[in-house]
Design a protein around this motif. Sequence first.
Motif, short mmCIF file in Angstrom:
data_model
loop_
_atom_site.label_atom_id
_atom_site.label_comp_id
_atom_site.label_asym_id
_atom_site.label_seq_id
_atom_site.Cartn_x
_atom_site.Cartn_y
_atom_site.Cartn_z
N GLY A 25 0.84 -1.06 0.07
CA GLY A 25 0.14 0.00 -0.12
C GLY A 25 0.80 1.26 -0.03
O GLY A 25 1.98 1.10 -0.31
N SER A 33 1.72 -1.11 5.28
CA SER A 33 1.54 0.16 4.16
C SER A 33 0.03 -0.11 3.44
O SER A 33 -0.46 0.91 3.25
CB SER A 33 2.59 -0.08 3.15
OG SER A 33 2.53 -1.09 2.44
N LEU A 34 -0.46 -1.36 3.60
CA LEU A 34 -1.70 -1.51 2.96
C LEU A 34 -2.89 -1.60 4.20
O LEU A 34 -3.50 -2.25 4.33
CB LEU A 34 -1.73 -2.81 2.04
CG LEU A 34 -3.10 -3.04 1.49
CD1 LEU A 34 -2.80 -2.22 0.16
CD2 LEU A 34 -3.20 -4.59 0.90
N SER A 46 -4.91 7.79 1.36
CA SER A 46 -4.08 6.87 1.57
C SER A 46 -4.99 5.57 1.75
O SER A 46 -4.72 4.55 0.89
CB SER A 46 -3.02 7.00 2.52
OG SER A 46 -2.15 7.86 2.22
N ASN A 50 -5.25 2.68 -0.89
CA ASN A 50 -5.18 1.02 -0.57
C ASN A 50 -6.39 0.27 -0.74
O ASN A 50 -6.37 -0.81 -1.11
CB ASN A 50 -4.67 1.01 1.02
CG ASN A 50 -3.63 1.60 1.29
OD1 ASN A 50 -2.69 1.73 0.34
ND2 ASN A 50 -3.56 2.14 2.59
N ARG A 53 -6.30 -0.61 -4.45
CA ARG A 53 -5.34 -1.47 -4.97
C ARG A 53 -5.80 -2.99 -4.37
O ARG A 53 -5.63 -4.07 -5.21
CB ARG A 53 -4.12 -1.08 -4.08
CG ARG A 53 -3.35 -0.09 -4.67
CD ARG A 53 -2.05 0.28 -4.29
NE ARG A 53 -1.41 1.49 -4.71
CZ ARG A 53 0.14 1.71 -4.71
NH1 ARG A 53 0.83 0.90 -4.39
NH2 ARG A 53 0.28 2.90 -5.16
#
Length: 254
Positions: A25, A33-34, A46, A50, A53
């Motif tokens: 992410g 990060s995700l 963000s 995420n 994604r």
Amino acid sequence: MNDIDIIRAAALDGVPHGFLGRCGGVSDGIFTSLNIGLGSSDDRASVEENRRRAANAVLPGATLATVYQVHGAEVAAVTASFAPDARPRCDAMVTDRPGILLGILTADCAPVLFADRVAGVVGAAHAGWKGALAGVTDSTISALEALGAERSRITAAIGPCIARSSYEVDEAFLHRFAEADPANDRFFAPGRAGHHQFDLEAYVAHRLADAGVARVEALGRDTYADNAHFFSYRRATHRGEPDYGRQVSLIGIC
């Protein structure tokens, strides 16, 4: 952490699904990060990226549906996605609509994904200890049946969650389970004085098997112990961190 790590279950082979971790992410800091958690203090843009994604990694072009999880046993039948700020308060979803991707967020609780390939229906449940004890998996099975599933054909997979070796609980916790069924003692191992180690994954697997689910697969991944791959509420609490990320488990119909 550039690549999304998708863990798949053999029990759900052929069904678009995945148990995702924290890799792949755009979030940073404690959310690296995700992070999929809309309820976290992470940057909203963000989290939205995420989510995009994660959905594209499992079923490109699908509409992602998530709910406002409350540690209960209610189930939503999903026909379309929900606006992020208008999510129903429940802990499980079912659908028979192609192009919808059901997403369950966790950070130690057990994500459970369901499918009846013959009926063409799928489900997803968030089974923390409260929801598991209240019967969220049983409610999900009943909701799948309402869409045409048969429990003798349903397969289910339990994704990454906190493992028994990491899950210390007190006497009052054990008593809640023992009052529901004295046989639940078998899901607790001795711990330090006045404490026990609870096997959430085994308890959820038992509930699924006892309900007549055809096949149950437990992945055996400990969110607390594996900081590199998973977020963990309990680990963040023990470290004194101000917040924590959430990973997502996804299932849909092509």
